[in-house]
Design an enzyme around this catalytic site. Structure first.
Site, mmCIF file in Angstrom:
data_model
loop_
_atom_site.group_PDB
_atom_site.id
_atom_site.type_symbol
_atom_site.label_atom_id
_atom_site.label_comp_id
_atom_site.label_asym_id
_atom_site.label_seq_id
_atom_site.Cartn_x
_atom_site.Cartn_y
_atom_site.Cartn_z
ATOM 1 N N CYS A 138 0.835 -1.205 0.000
ATOM 2 C CA CYS A 138 0.000 0.000 0.000
ATOM 3 C C CYS A 138 0.865 1.249 0.000
ATOM 4 O O CYS A 138 1.396 1.655 1.042
ATOM 5 C CB CYS A 138 -0.929 -0.001 1.212
ATOM 6 S SG CYS A 138 -2.004 1.447 1.299
ATOM 7 N N CYS A 141 -0.483 4.077 2.194
ATOM 8 C CA CYS A 141 -0.271 3.870 3.628
ATOM 9 C C CYS A 141 1.168 4.142 4.029
ATOM 10 O O CYS A 141 1.438 4.744 5.078
ATOM 11 C CB CYS A 141 -0.611 2.427 4.012
ATOM 12 S SG CYS A 141 -2.220 1.846 3.457
ATOM 13 N N ASP A 142 2.124 3.683 3.223
ATOM 14 C CA ASP A 142 3.517 3.613 3.664
ATOM 15 C C ASP A 142 4.502 4.478 2.888
ATOM 16 O O ASP A 142 5.666 4.573 3.267
ATOM 17 C CB ASP A 142 3.998 2.155 3.591
ATOM 18 C CG ASP A 142 3.168 1.233 4.470
ATOM 19 O OD1 ASP A 142 2.700 1.707 5.522
ATOM 20 O OD2 ASP A 142 2.971 0.065 4.108
#
Length: 315
Positions: A138, A141-142
């Site tokens: 992701c 997300c990261d």
């Protein structure tokens, strides 16, 4: 074997942000929900380290810690949580019947499906070992954690091009590794990627190993040529797998309507499925956003929809 002769008002399948938020709202409405946690209690957040984009945690929070707080909050209001996985569901009559891998059978007037989706992986031991420690599925997300790093993205579809393009906001260089010599992404996504001077391509190659440690992160990937079979080391500080997601909907084959990929179809703007009394929340019905906060939002919606439906039906 039946461990509960009573019929529940609400049962929830899945214990990620969607399922736990649905439980919180259902419990506060005195619906006494029961959660079957599933094969991955807590969902994908349990394999996520720092979560810095969930509102209310200015310094970030570890994924497992966030899930544990959600679980305790839902339990505080009366949610029952059981470490079981639904293995069989009968939606043909009411009350609905759910059997678990512990041999238990449950009955419920309404059902909230929050079984999530599973990111497809390459299938390497090193990939699994370093997931959350330099390996991710992701970018949204990261990506923030890889500022000024050299990254590798695996995939050749729209998802891979979206991830690669997004990562250029942070990374110094993003290399897309694809097993063929041309992409399968849409033309507009290809043009965007080809036009970005931070994105490079390694054609006819697959990632056959990930080099690194949990302490130090990813140091390199090993690439294997799909034509000649040659192997070589490719230095990088992060690996993003972008070969798609599989919604966890096999349990409902033939009973709940899905799209061509397998995501549950809901009647927008509600979370109602094609079966009255069955609602869907989170990644199992969301192929677009796949964020903890959006999953939690639809969990709230599903609980409210279930509460209203139960009231309409006189339960």
């Amino acid at each position: 074997m039946t461990d509960d002769n009573g019929t529940r008002k609400v049962m929830i399948l899945g214990s990620g942000p969607a399922g736990l938020t649905a439980a919180l709202y259902a419990a506060r409405a005195d619906l006494e929900p029961l959660i079957l946690e599933g094969t991955q209690p807590g969902g994908q957040l349990t394999i996520t380290t720092d979560v810095e984009n969930y509102p209310g945690f200015e310094d970030g929070i570890m994924g497992p810690d966030l899930i544990e707080r959600m679980r305790k909050q839902a339990q505080r209001f009366g949610t029952k949580v059981r470490f079981e996985t639904a293995t069989e569901v009968d939606l043909s009559s009411r009350p609905f019947r759910v059997k678990s891998d512990h041999g238990h059978e449950y009955a419920a007037h309404s059902l909230i499906v929050a079984t999530g989706a599973t990111a497809k992986q390459i299938g390497l031991e090193s990939e699994a070992e370093l997931m959350g420690y330099g390996v991710s599925a992701c970018a949204t997300c990261d990506g923030f954690f890889f500022r000024d790093k050299q990254l590798v993205v695996v995939g050749g579809g729209d998802t891979a091009m979206e991830e690669a393009t997004f990562l250029t906001k942070f990374a110094s260089k993003v290399t897309v590794v694809h097993r063929r010599d041309q992409l399968r992404a849409s033309k507009i996504m290809q043009d965007k990627a080809f036009g970005n001077d931070k994105i490079a391509f390694e054609w006819n190659a697959v990632v056959s190993d990930v080099v690194g440690t949990r302490e130090g992160g990813v140091e390199a990937v090993k690439l294997t040529d799909t034509v000649g079979g040659e192997q070589r080391s490719f230095p990088c500080q992060g690996l993003f797998i972008a070969i798609g997601h599989s919604p966890n909907t096999a349990l409902f084959n033939g009973e709940l309507e899905t799209d061509s990929v397998g995501y549950l179809v809901v009647r927008h703007p509600s979370t109602r499925t094609n079966v009255e009394g069955v609602f869907a929340a989170g990644d199992v019905m969301d192929p677009s956003y796949r964020q903890a906060i959006t999953a939690a939002g639809t969990g709230c919606q599903a609980a409210l929809d279930a509460e209203r439906w139960l009231d309409e039906e006189g339960y």
